[in-house]
Design an enzyme around this catalytic site. Structure first.
Site, mmCIF file in Angstrom:
data_model
loop_
_atom_site.group_PDB
_atom_site.id
_atom_site.type_symbol
_atom_site.label_atom_id
_atom_site.label_comp_id
_atom_site.label_asym_id
_atom_site.label_seq_id
_atom_site.Cartn_x
_atom_site.Cartn_y
_atom_site.Cartn_z
ATOM 1 N N THR A 155 -22.845 -23.078 41.641
ATOM 2 C CA THR A 155 -21.743 -24.483 41.150
ATOM 3 C C THR A 155 -20.416 -23.543 40.716
ATOM 4 O O THR A 155 -21.038 -22.573 39.566
ATOM 5 C CB THR A 155 -22.465 -24.747 40.271
ATOM 6 N N ALA A 187 -18.989 -28.482 37.589
ATOM 7 C CA ALA A 187 -19.514 -29.603 37.221
ATOM 8 C C ALA A 187 -18.935 -30.535 38.251
ATOM 9 O O ALA A 187 -18.870 -30.739 38.707
ATOM 10 C CB ALA A 187 -19.374 -30.421 35.276
ATOM 11 N N ASP A 225 -32.240 -29.819 32.305
ATOM 12 C CA ASP A 225 -32.102 -31.692 33.424
ATOM 13 C C ASP A 225 -29.607 -31.863 33.802
ATOM 14 O O ASP A 225 -30.687 -32.973 34.522
ATOM 15 C CB ASP A 225 -31.998 -32.376 31.851
ATOM 16 N N GLY A 226 -29.459 -31.622 33.182
ATOM 17 C CA GLY A 226 -27.959 -31.743 33.813
ATOM 18 C C GLY A 226 -28.513 -31.566 34.957
ATOM 19 O O GLY A 226 -27.413 -32.485 36.159
ATOM 20 N N GLU A 253 -27.815 -33.704 38.262
ATOM 21 C CA GLU A 253 -26.473 -34.075 39.849
ATOM 22 C C GLU A 253 -27.265 -34.399 40.800
ATOM 23 O O GLU A 253 -27.159 -34.729 41.477
ATOM 24 C CB GLU A 253 -26.181 -32.604 39.871
ATOM 25 N N SER A 294 -31.416 -26.479 28.299
ATOM 26 C CA SER A 294 -31.833 -26.333 27.031
ATOM 27 C C SER A 294 -32.832 -26.786 26.962
ATOM 28 O O SER A 294 -33.490 -26.678 26.024
ATOM 29 C CB SER A 294 -30.747 -26.603 26.543
ATOM 30 N N THR A 295 -33.330 -27.724 27.854
ATOM 31 C CA THR A 295 -34.723 -28.515 26.889
ATOM 32 C C THR A 295 -35.506 -28.966 28.330
ATOM 33 O O THR A 295 -36.535 -28.571 28.435
ATOM 34 C CB THR A 295 -33.611 -30.733 26.783
ATOM 35 N N ASP A 343 -30.355 -38.892 30.064
ATOM 36 C CA ASP A 343 -30.731 -37.574 30.496
ATOM 37 C C ASP A 343 -29.557 -36.828 30.368
ATOM 38 O O ASP A 343 -29.145 -35.419 31.401
ATOM 39 C CB ASP A 343 -31.269 -37.551 32.358
ATOM 40 N N GLY A 344 -29.136 -36.946 29.057
ATOM 41 C CA GLY A 344 -28.561 -35.955 28.707
ATOM 42 C C GLY A 344 -26.929 -36.005 28.828
ATOM 43 O O GLY A 344 -26.151 -35.250 28.331
HETATM 44 C C1 LIG Z 1 -39.182 -32.350 11.367
HETATM 45 C C2 LIG Z 1 -38.408 -31.948 12.973
HETATM 46 C C3 LIG Z 1 -37.916 -33.206 14.194
HETATM 47 C C4 LIG Z 1 -38.127 -32.452 15.684
HETATM 48 C C5 LIG Z 1 -37.788 -33.891 15.740
HETATM 49 C C6 LIG Z 1 -37.606 -33.096 17.281
HETATM 50 C C7 LIG Z 1 -37.819 -34.540 19.104
HETATM 51 C C8 LIG Z 1 -37.712 -34.011 19.826
HETATM 52 C C9 LIG Z 1 -37.789 -35.181 20.982
HETATM 53 C C10 LIG Z 1 -37.222 -34.136 22.157
HETATM 54 C C11 LIG Z 1 -36.872 -35.418 23.147
HETATM 55 C C12 LIG Z 1 -36.039 -34.761 24.544
HETATM 56 C C13 LIG Z 1 -36.046 -35.703 24.957
HETATM 57 C C14 LIG Z 1 -35.045 -35.887 26.586
HETATM 58 C C15 LIG Z 1 -34.309 -35.694 26.560
HETATM 59 C C16 LIG Z 1 -33.420 -35.042 27.817
HETATM 60 O O1 LIG Z 1 -33.036 -36.090 28.568
HETATM 61 C C17 LIG Z 1 -31.718 -34.526 27.291
HETATM 62 C C18 LIG Z 1 -31.584 -33.995 28.716
HETATM 63 O O2 LIG Z 1 -31.766 -32.375 28.526
HETATM 64 N N1 LIG Z 1 -32.194 -34.050 26.906
HETATM 65 C C19 LIG Z 1 -31.738 -34.086 25.027
HETATM 66 O O3 LIG Z 1 -31.009 -35.109 24.551
HETATM 67 C C20 LIG Z 1 -31.890 -33.424 23.733
HETATM 68 C C21 LIG Z 1 -32.781 -34.214 22.435
HETATM 69 C C22 LIG Z 1 -32.647 -33.196 21.769
HETATM 70 C C23 LIG Z 1 -32.929 -33.142 20.488
HETATM 71 C C24 LIG Z 1 -33.270 -32.542 19.476
HETATM 72 C C25 LIG Z 1 -33.691 -33.378 17.879
HETATM 73 C C26 LIG Z 1 -33.701 -32.774 16.947
HETATM 74 C C27 LIG Z 1 -33.822 -33.854 15.937
HETATM 75 C C28 LIG Z 1 -33.671 -32.703 14.529
HETATM 76 C C29 LIG Z 1 -33.945 -33.420 13.960
HETATM 77 C C30 LIG Z 1 -34.250 -32.523 12.253
HETATM 78 C C31 LIG Z 1 -34.382 -33.407 10.817
HETATM 79 C C32 LIG Z 1 -34.617 -32.365 10.134
HETATM 80 C C33 LIG Z 1 -34.196 -32.676 8.272
HETATM 81 C C34 LIG Z 1 -33.699 -31.698 7.042
HETATM 82 N N1 LIG Z 2 -20.656 -24.475 37.268
HETATM 83 C C1 LIG Z 2 -20.574 -25.129 36.327
HETATM 84 N N2 LIG Z 2 -19.717 -24.545 35.434
HETATM 85 C C2 LIG Z 2 -19.453 -25.626 34.425
HETATM 86 N N3 LIG Z 2 -21.040 -26.872 33.944
HETATM 87 C C3 LIG Z 2 -21.853 -27.159 34.877
HETATM 88 C C4 LIG Z 2 -21.362 -26.075 36.660
HETATM 89 N N4 LIG Z 2 -22.266 -26.210 37.157
HETATM 90 C C5 LIG Z 2 -23.225 -27.332 36.375
HETATM 91 N N5 LIG Z 2 -22.884 -27.703 35.671
HETATM 92 C C6 LIG Z 2 -23.031 -28.593 34.475
HETATM 93 O O1 LIG Z 2 -23.557 -28.254 33.362
HETATM 94 C C7 LIG Z 2 -24.329 -29.306 32.348
HETATM 95 C C8 LIG Z 2 -25.482 -28.593 32.009
HETATM 96 O O2 LIG Z 2 -26.464 -27.983 33.184
HETATM 97 P P1 LIG Z 2 -27.552 -27.795 32.516
HETATM 98 O O3 LIG Z 2 -28.086 -29.173 32.957
HETATM 99 O O4 LIG Z 2 -27.817 -26.362 33.871
HETATM 100 O O5 LIG Z 2 -27.876 -27.167 31.059
HETATM 101 P P2 LIG Z 2 -28.397 -27.402 29.732
HETATM 102 O O6 LIG Z 2 -27.299 -28.795 29.909
HETATM 103 O O7 LIG Z 2 -28.080 -26.011 28.639
HETATM 104 O O8 LIG Z 2 -29.924 -27.752 30.124
HETATM 105 P P3 LIG Z 2 -30.461 -29.299 29.688
HETATM 106 O O9 LIG Z 2 -29.636 -30.544 30.595
HETATM 107 O O10 LIG Z 2 -31.992 -28.746 30.545
HETATM 108 O O11 LIG Z 2 -30.105 -29.830 28.489
HETATM 109 C C9 LIG Z 2 -24.398 -30.066 33.721
HETATM 110 O O12 LIG Z 2 -24.040 -31.761 33.354
HETATM 111 C C10 LIG Z 2 -23.957 -30.269 34.532
HETATM 112 O O13 LIG Z 2 -23.107 -31.312 35.756
#
Ligand SMILES: CCCCCCCCCCCCC/C=C/[C@@H](O)[C@H](CO)NC(=O)CCCCCCCCCCCCCCC
Ligand SMILES: Nc1ncnc2c1ncn2[C@@H]1O[C@H](COP(=O)(O)OP(=O)(O)OP(=O)(O)O)[C@@H](O)[C@H]1O
Ligand SMILES: [Ca+2]
Length: 559
Positions: free
Chosen positions: A192, A195, A221-222, A226, A264-265, A531-532
């Site tokens: 790609t 985006a 997930d991004g 797509e 990333s996720t 979904d991010g």
């Molecule tokens: C104490 C540790 C707590 C850790 C808690 C971890 C909870 C993690 C839950 C993850 C859920 C992911 C759901 C998926 C979402 C995806 O559609 C989306 C696109 O990739 N990812 C995110 O939005 C990415 C979402 C990333 C979320 C990260 C959250 C991190 C929270 C950290 C809190 C720290 C508190 C510390 C206090 C001192």
């Molecule tokens: N060539 C490109 N240049 C810039 N952005 C792009 C390109 N190709 C795709 N993208 C965009 O990059 C974004 C992030 O990509 P991707 O989901 O692969 O990784 P990430 O965000 O690190 O991972 P996750 O979604 O799992 O957290 C997507 O929303 C996508 O639309």
């Protein structure tokens, strides 16, 4: 799986032998090899196995005999798997070939299960006494494989070079492409350039995708999102379905989607395979696995916004995403930084949550039962939308009857409003946001986190990382739902609807407008993460579309 016990004696008895021979395994071990339609087995002729030192051709009760399911064979080829049986080209350094392969060897590449749902590809090489026997074996295995009609032969692959740790191109070239080539899969690869490149390509080429058996994204997930948008929108356009209509019954996509995790996720990949390992995903694609998945359609009034398969989050997760976007360059770490910052802000958001609960027959969230491979809950299908009703005990909850289903409303201040269409398991949270959510049951889990102390919220978050129950808090409630609406506080309904779904039927009689008078403080608003991706609207309507897509995956296998 090699070395795994039998236990399928009766089935095997009906599984007629296609070919059996005494061959060499590797260079020295004499083995009796047998191929049926379902399995390839062999046993050492010189060893007394559990099943006894049975004579050649007698494989009954092969408890200790190595066996490979035919449906888990990746490929069969001549040679020893590393050396093609061709003479070295003129001038090619013979020294490179550390050992000359057996002239009549053939190698079977197959799937081997490893720890934590990872799959590996492994080779076993057999040597035949003469070329015609070698040909016979290769042909027999190939004919068996040709009967597996669910396997893809041709794929369209999108690689996002910028996702996650920016390793997607390397991952595909080094770990995936060689396996696809070995399995005889042809792939058209697009790296790609911006985006939405993959989404737009799929939409534009929607009449031209028949030549493919599936679409693969290499990214996070991004990138998956797509491909999801490109395929779902394209399919609706092909069938004349207007996706702007919130009540539209969407047409399922015919092409399956494969995910090679490089983001990333990687939540969608992790939740559907149990791991975020590129080789495991490549093998699920090669075997032609098929996992149906629910998709949520998200609208704002009458306009389509996005589709979601994992997390729709307002409040905490919406803010984490918004806070993380400017630090994209940090890769996965951006979420941790934004997470701490958002946690410290401890911001509440006020509004009304409307939802249509799933029927009682569908298990309630909170029951610690996972969605697994061949899940019987998902196989029952998305039940009819006729709802059974259950009153909530909370005084704050009102019970609303409407003509288009039974809606409930919960009002108040929330730290987080999460709608998880599947478990959302990922490496940060191996059980996920909603551990018992199902991939394809036609429902989503609505998790409401109300006001609580910072310590309470910390404990709730921490439980996402271990086996403790994150719903077992007085300030957390969870509902399994089919439909959902949210109105932030400063956009309350001016006319309370008899049926909040009225708007979705084109009979909208109510309007939304700010209720704050001049000088009154406007309540804080969050944004939705879908979904991010950030959504531009706070007031949204969501509907679960059961089994709208299929992935090259099979759900979480028992280990
Ligand atoms: C104490 C540790 C707590 C850790 C808690 C971890 C909870 C993690 C839950 C993850 C859920 C992911 C759901 C998926 C979402 C995806 O559609 C989306 C696109 O990739 N990812 C995110 O939005 C990415 C979402 C990333 C979320 C990260 C959250 C991190 C929270 C950290 C809190 C720290 C508190 C510390 C206090 C001192
Ligand atoms: N060539 C490109 N240049 C810039 N952005 C792009 C390109 N190709 C795709 N993208 C965009 O990059 C974004 C992030 O990509 P991707 O989901 O692969 O990784 P990430 O965000 O690190 O991972 P996750 O979604 O799992 O957290 C997507 O929303 C996508 O639309
Ligand atoms: Ca679901």
């Amino acid at each position: 799986m090699e070395g795994e016990g039998g236990g399928e004696g009766e089935e095997e008895a009906e599984d007629a032998v296609v070919l059996s021979s005494r061959l060499l395994r590797g260079r020295r071990q004499q083995v009796d090899v047998r191929l049926t339609r379902r399995v390839l087995t062999w046993k050492d002729v010189n060893k007394t196995t559990k099943c006894g030192n049975v004579g050649f051709g007698h494989f009954s009760g092969t408890a200790a005999c190595p066996r490979i399911q035919v449906c888990e064979i990746v490929a069969v080829q001549d040679g020893d798997g590393t050396h093609p049986i061709t003479e070295p080209a003129e001038g090619e350094a013979v020294a490179k070939q550390h050992k000359k392969p057996h002239p009549h060897a053939f190698t079977v590449c197959y799937v081997r299960r490893s720890a934590q749902h990872r799959w590996l590809s492994r080779d076993v090489t057999f040597c035949c006494g003469h070329q015609s026997l070698q040909r016979q074996w290769i042909t027999a295995v190939q004919q068996n494989l040709a009967l597996l009609s669910n396997r893809p032969r041709s794929l369209l692959v999108f690689i996002n070079p910028h996702g996650g740790r920016q390793l997607a191109v390397w991952i595909y070239d080094r770990k995936v492409a060689p396996l696809f080539a070995r399995a005889g899969i042809s792939a058209d690869v697009i790296i790609t350039e911006r985006a939405n490149h993959a989404r737009d390509h799929l939409r534009e080429q929607r009449g031209n995708l028949d030549k493919y058996d599936g679409v693969v994204c290499v990214g996070g997930d991004g990138m998956f999102s797509e491909v999801l948008h490109g395929l779902v929108s394209g399919t609706q356009a092909n069938h004349g379905v207007d996706q702007d209509r919130p009540d539209a019954r969407l047409v399922p996509c015919s092409l399956r989607i494969g995910i090679i995790p490089a983001g990333s996720t990687d939540c969608v990949c992790y939740s559907t395979t149990g791991t975020n390992d590129p080789v495991t995903s490549a093998l699920h694609i090669i075997l032609g696995d098929s996992q149906p998945m629910d998709v949520c359609s998200v609208h704002s009034d009458a306009a389509f916004l996005r589709y979601s398969v994992s997390l729709l989050g307002y409040g905490f997760y919406g803010d984490v995403l918004a806070n993380s976007e400017r630090n994209r360059w940090m890769g996965p770490l951006r979420y941790d930084l934004a997470g701490v910052r958002t946690f410290l802000s401890h911001q509440y958001y006020e509004g009304s949550v409307w939802f249509v609960p799933a029927p009682e027959t569908q298990r309630l969230p909170g029951v610690r039962e996972q969605c697994v491979a061949r899940c019987h809950v998902c196989q029952q299908g998305s039940c009819s939308e006729k709802m059974e009703l259950k009153h909530l005990s909370d005084d704050e909850d009102k019970f609303i009857k409407g003509s288009g289903g039974e809606w409930r409303v919960v009002q108040g201040k929330f730290l987080a409003i999460n709608m998880a269409t599947m478990s959302c398991a990922c490496p940060r949270s191996p059980q996920g946001l909603s551990p018992s959510a199902h991939l394809a049951d036609g429902t989503a889990d609505l998790i409401l986190v109300r006001g609580c102390s910072r310590f309470g919220f910390f404990r709730h978050l921490l439980r996402h990382t271990n086996a403790d129950d994150q719903f077992d808090h007085s300030f957390v409630e969870v509902h399994r739902v089919r439909r959902f609406r949210f109105q932030p506080k400063n956009q309350q309904l001016c006319v309370a609807p008899e049926d909040p779904s009225g708007a979705e039927k084109g009979t909208k009689t109510h309007t939304f407008s700010p209720i704050c008078r001049a000088g009154e403080e406007v309540p804080a608003q969050s944004t939705w993460t879908c979904d991010g991706e950030m959504l531009p609207h706070a007031a949204i309507q969501v509907r679960v579309q059961g089994k709208l897509i299929r992935l090259f995956a099979r759900g979480i296998e028992h280990q």
